[in-house]
Design a protein around this motif. Structure first.
Motif, PDB file in Angstrom:
ATOM      1  N   LEU A  16      32.632  35.150  25.147  1.00  0.00           N
ATOM      2  CA  LEU A  16      33.352  36.137  24.355  1.00  0.00           C
ATOM      3  C   LEU A  16      33.646  35.501  23.002  1.00  0.00           C
ATOM      4  CD1 LEU A  16      34.590  39.018  24.442  1.00  0.00           C
ATOM      5  CD2 LEU A  16      36.790  37.907  24.934  1.00  0.00           C
ATOM      6  N   GLN A  17      32.932  35.963  21.982  1.00  0.00           N
ATOM      7  CA  GLN A  17      33.185  35.498  20.619  1.00  0.00           C
ATOM      8  C   GLN A  17      34.243  36.406  20.011  1.00  0.00           C
ATOM      9  OE1 GLN A  17      31.915  32.797  18.874  1.00  0.00           O
ATOM     10  NE2 GLN A  17      33.438  33.378  17.345  1.00  0.00           N
ATOM     11  N   MET A  18      35.362  35.817  19.639  1.00  0.00           N
ATOM     12  CA  MET A  18      36.488  36.585  19.119  1.00  0.00           C
ATOM     13  C   MET A  18      36.710  36.215  17.655  1.00  0.00           C
ATOM     14  SD  MET A  18      39.093  36.326  22.377  1.00  0.00           S
ATOM     15  CE  MET A  18      39.360  34.570  22.192  1.00  0.00           C
ATOM     16  N   ASN A  19      36.494  37.169  16.786  1.00  0.00           N
ATOM     17  CA  ASN A  19      36.675  36.972  15.348  1.00  0.00           C
ATOM     18  C   ASN A  19      37.812  37.847  14.843  1.00  0.00           C
ATOM     19  OD1 ASN A  19      34.394  35.269  15.332  1.00  0.00           O
ATOM     20  ND2 ASN A  19      33.021  36.997  14.957  1.00  0.00           N
ATOM     21  N   SER A  20      38.292  37.532  13.653  1.00  0.00           N
ATOM     22  CA  SER A  20      39.370  38.308  13.024  1.00  0.00           C
ATOM     23  C   SER A  20      40.521  38.529  13.988  1.00  0.00           C
ATOM     24  CB  SER A  20      38.813  39.660  12.522  1.00  0.00           C
ATOM     25  OG  SER A  20      37.755  39.460  11.616  1.00  0.00           O
ATOM     26  N   LEU A  21      40.938  37.467  14.625  1.00  0.00           N
ATOM     27  CA  LEU A  21      41.987  37.577  15.637  1.00  0.00           C
ATOM     28  C   LEU A  21      43.310  38.020  15.042  1.00  0.00           C
ATOM     29  CD1 LEU A  21      40.970  34.498  17.749  1.00  0.00           C
ATOM     30  CD2 LEU A  21      41.360  36.774  18.686  1.00  0.00           C
ATOM     31  N   LYS A  22      44.041  38.803  15.832  1.00  0.00           N
ATOM     32  CA  LYS A  22      45.329  39.340  15.433  1.00  0.00           C
ATOM     33  C   LYS A  22      46.408  38.857  16.409  1.00  0.00           C
ATOM     34  CE  LYS A  22      43.068  43.640  13.980  1.00  0.00           C
ATOM     35  NZ  LYS A  22      43.035  45.122  14.159  1.00  0.00           N
ATOM     36  N   PRO A  23      47.659  38.820  15.973  1.00  0.00           N
ATOM     37  CA  PRO A  23      48.724  38.418  16.908  1.00  0.00           C
ATOM     38  C   PRO A  23      48.747  39.260  18.183  1.00  0.00           C
ATOM     39  CG  PRO A  23      49.546  38.388  14.671  1.00  0.00           C
ATOM     40  CD  PRO A  23      48.160  38.976  14.601  1.00  0.00           C
ATOM     41  N   GLU A  24      48.364  40.519  18.081  1.00  0.00           N
ATOM     42  CA  GLU A  24      48.371  41.377  19.271  1.00  0.00           C
ATOM     43  C   GLU A  24      47.244  41.039  20.249  1.00  0.00           C
ATOM     44  OE1 GLU A  24      48.463  42.364  16.060  1.00  0.00           O
ATOM     45  OE2 GLU A  24      47.303  44.220  15.764  1.00  0.00           O
ATOM     46  N   ASP A  25      46.353  40.145  19.874  1.00  0.00           N
ATOM     47  CA  ASP A  25      45.327  39.673  20.812  1.00  0.00           C
ATOM     48  C   ASP A  25      45.874  38.564  21.720  1.00  0.00           C
ATOM     49  OD1 ASP A  25      42.982  39.937  18.128  1.00  0.00           O
ATOM     50  OD2 ASP A  25      43.203  41.317  19.822  1.00  0.00           O
ATOM     51  N   THR A  26      47.083  38.118  21.456  1.00  0.00           N
ATOM     52  CA  THR A  26      47.684  37.072  22.272  1.00  0.00           C
ATOM     53  C   THR A  26      47.839  37.540  23.713  1.00  0.00           C
ATOM     54  OG1 THR A  26      48.873  36.088  20.418  1.00  0.00           O
ATOM     55  CG2 THR A  26      49.763  35.686  22.623  1.00  0.00           C
ATOM     56  N   ALA A  27      47.284  36.770  24.633  1.00  0.00           N
ATOM     57  CA  ALA A  27      47.309  37.135  26.052  1.00  0.00           C
ATOM     58  C   ALA A  27      46.655  36.022  26.863  1.00  0.00           C
ATOM     59  CB  ALA A  27      46.553  38.441  26.283  1.00  0.00           C
ATOM     60  N   VAL A  28      46.763  36.145  28.173  1.00  0.00           N
ATOM     61  CA  VAL A  28      45.936  35.330  29.064  1.00  0.00           C
ATOM     62  C   VAL A  28      44.645  36.108  29.296  1.00  0.00           C
ATOM     63  CG1 VAL A  28      45.708  34.231  31.315  1.00  0.00           C
ATOM     64  CG2 VAL A  28      47.944  34.287  30.162  1.00  0.00           C
ATOM     65  N   TYR A  29      43.536  35.455  29.056  1.00  0.00           N
ATOM     66  CA  TYR A  29      42.229  36.087  29.206  1.00  0.00           C
ATOM     67  C   TYR A  29      41.616  35.635  30.531  1.00  0.00           C
ATOM     68  CZ  TYR A  29      42.352  37.914  24.486  1.00  0.00           C
ATOM     69  OH  TYR A  29      42.686  38.624  23.361  1.00  0.00           O
ATOM     70  N   TYR A  30      41.220  36.615  31.323  1.00  0.00           N
ATOM     71  CA  TYR A  30      40.664  36.349  32.647  1.00  0.00           C
ATOM     72  C   TYR A  30      39.190  36.743  32.697  1.00  0.00           C
ATOM     73  CZ  TYR A  30      45.497  36.007  34.269  1.00  0.00           C
ATOM     74  OH  TYR A  30      46.813  35.652  34.445  1.00  0.00           O
ATOM     75  N   CYS A  31      38.395  35.848  33.229  1.00  0.00           N
ATOM     76  CA  CYS A  31      37.001  36.161  33.501  1.00  0.00           C
ATOM     77  C   CYS A  31      36.918  36.931  34.815  1.00  0.00           C
ATOM     78  CB  CYS A  31      36.202  34.869  33.602  1.00  0.00           C
ATOM     79  SG  CYS A  31      34.431  35.110  33.881  1.00  0.00           S
ATOM     80  N   ASN A  32      36.019  37.896  34.853  1.00  0.00           N
ATOM     81  CA  ASN A  32      35.833  38.728  36.033  1.00  0.00           C
ATOM     82  C   ASN A  32      34.344  38.894  36.301  1.00  0.00           C
ATOM     83  OD1 ASN A  32      35.148  41.875  36.699  1.00  0.00           O
ATOM     84  ND2 ASN A  32      36.822  41.120  37.947  1.00  0.00           N
ATOM     85  N   ALA A  33      33.968  38.860  37.559  1.00  0.00           N
ATOM     86  CA  ALA A  33      32.558  39.075  37.882  1.00  0.00           C
ATOM     87  C   ALA A  33      32.427  39.785  39.222  1.00  0.00           C
ATOM     88  CB  ALA A  33      31.815  37.740  37.921  1.00  0.00           C
ATOM     89  N   ASN A  34      31.433  40.650  39.309  1.00  0.00           N
ATOM     90  CA  ASN A  34      31.068  41.304  40.562  1.00  0.00           C
ATOM     91  C   ASN A  34      29.745  40.701  41.016  1.00  0.00           C
ATOM     92  OD1 ASN A  34      33.047  43.617  41.149  1.00  0.00           O
ATOM     93  ND2 ASN A  34      32.630  43.792  38.975  1.00  0.00           N
ATOM     94  N   ILE A  35      29.787  39.987  42.153  1.00  0.00           N
ATOM     95  CA  ILE A  35      28.672  39.131  42.560  1.00  0.00           C
ATOM     96  C   ILE A  35      28.266  39.410  43.997  1.00  0.00           C
ATOM     97  CG2 ILE A  35      28.005  36.716  42.984  1.00  0.00           C
ATOM     98  CD1 ILE A  35      29.885  35.944  40.682  1.00  0.00           C
ATOM     99  N   GLN A  36      26.949  39.457  44.200  1.00  0.00           N
ATOM    100  CA  GLN A  36      26.382  39.494  45.548  1.00  0.00           C
ATOM    101  C   GLN A  36      25.916  38.090  45.904  1.00  0.00           C
ATOM    102  OE1 GLN A  36      23.784  43.098  44.321  1.00  0.00           O
ATOM    103  NE2 GLN A  36      23.590  42.958  46.542  1.00  0.00           N
ATOM    104  N   ASP A  37      26.243  37.649  47.137  1.00  0.00           N
ATOM    105  CA  ASP A  37      25.769  36.320  47.520  1.00  0.00           C
ATOM    106  C   ASP A  37      24.460  36.376  48.295  1.00  0.00           C
ATOM    107  OD1 ASP A  37      28.170  35.770  50.250  1.00  0.00           O
ATOM    108  OD2 ASP A  37      26.546  37.209  50.001  1.00  0.00           O
ATOM    109  N   SER A  38      23.968  37.583  48.619  1.00  0.00           N
ATOM    110  CA  SER A  38      22.644  37.723  49.220  1.00  0.00           C
ATOM    111  C   SER A  38      22.138  39.127  48.900  1.00  0.00           C
ATOM    112  CB  SER A  38      22.677  37.507  50.737  1.00  0.00           C
ATOM    113  OG  SER A  38      23.269  38.620  51.372  1.00  0.00           O
ATOM    114  N   ARG A  39      20.860  39.356  49.168  1.00  0.00           N
ATOM    115  CA  ARG A  39      20.255  40.657  48.889  1.00  0.00           C
ATOM    116  C   ARG A  39      20.942  41.785  49.666  1.00  0.00           C
ATOM    117  NH1 ARG A  39      15.280  41.840  46.957  1.00  0.00           N
ATOM    118  NH2 ARG A  39      14.661  39.646  47.145  1.00  0.00           N
ATOM    119  N   TRP A  40      21.453  41.452  50.855  1.00  0.00           N
ATOM    120  CA  TRP A  40      21.981  42.490  51.739  1.00  0.00           C
ATOM    121  C   TRP A  40      23.500  42.590  51.718  1.00  0.00           C
ATOM    122  CZ3 TRP A  40      18.395  38.752  53.004  1.00  0.00           C
ATOM    123  CH2 TRP A  40      17.078  39.208  53.086  1.00  0.00           C
ATOM    124  N   SER A  41      24.146  41.723  50.991  1.00  0.00           N
ATOM    125  CA  SER A  41      25.604  41.728  51.003  1.00  0.00           C
ATOM    126  C   SER A  41      26.149  42.683  49.952  1.00  0.00           C
ATOM    127  CB  SER A  41      26.148  40.318  50.748  1.00  0.00           C
ATOM    128  OG  SER A  41      25.920  39.947  49.404  1.00  0.00           O
TER     129      SER A  41
END
Length: 120
Positions: A79-104
């Protein structure tokens, strides 16, 4: 599966930061991967996500300032964040939806969060 984030910190308004999130473990397919953020006393909101087809979804509040990208070979999203503002202040969490096998089914994973603080 683990998601490990890096790149947060303190920056002045107008500055830039780049967040990284690497997924590791038993991964067959990453269906979506992206970023959410949560400011104190507020709910966790979508910032930007990208899918396996490379389509993206970006919050209106950061459009034109933040860019999401990925490296499929490294199972990493940025995540490239440019022109940051004070209102961008936060904890940023990565999220992913992942399959561990073809059938799962796809499971949702979260990183531990990284603090981004923008001073005025």
């Amino acid at each position: 599966v683990q998601l490990v984030e890096s790149g947060g910190g303190l920056v002045q308004a107008g500055g830039s930061l780049r967040l990284s999130c690497a997924a590791s473990g038993s991964i067959f397919r990453i269906n979506t991967m992206g970023w959410y953020r949560q400011a104190p006393g507020k709910q966790r909101d979508l910032v930007a996500t990208t899918s396996s087809s490379s389509s993206t979804d970006v919050a209106d509040s950061v459009k034109g300032r933040f860019t999401i990208s990925k490296d499929n070979a490294k199972n990493t999203v940025y995540l490239q964040m440019n022109s940051l503002k004070p209102e961008d202040t936060a904890v940023y969490y990565c999220n992913a939806n992942i399959q561990d096998s073809r059938w799962s089914p796809s499971f949702r994973y979260w990183g531990q969060g990284t603090q981004v603080t923008v001073s005025s």
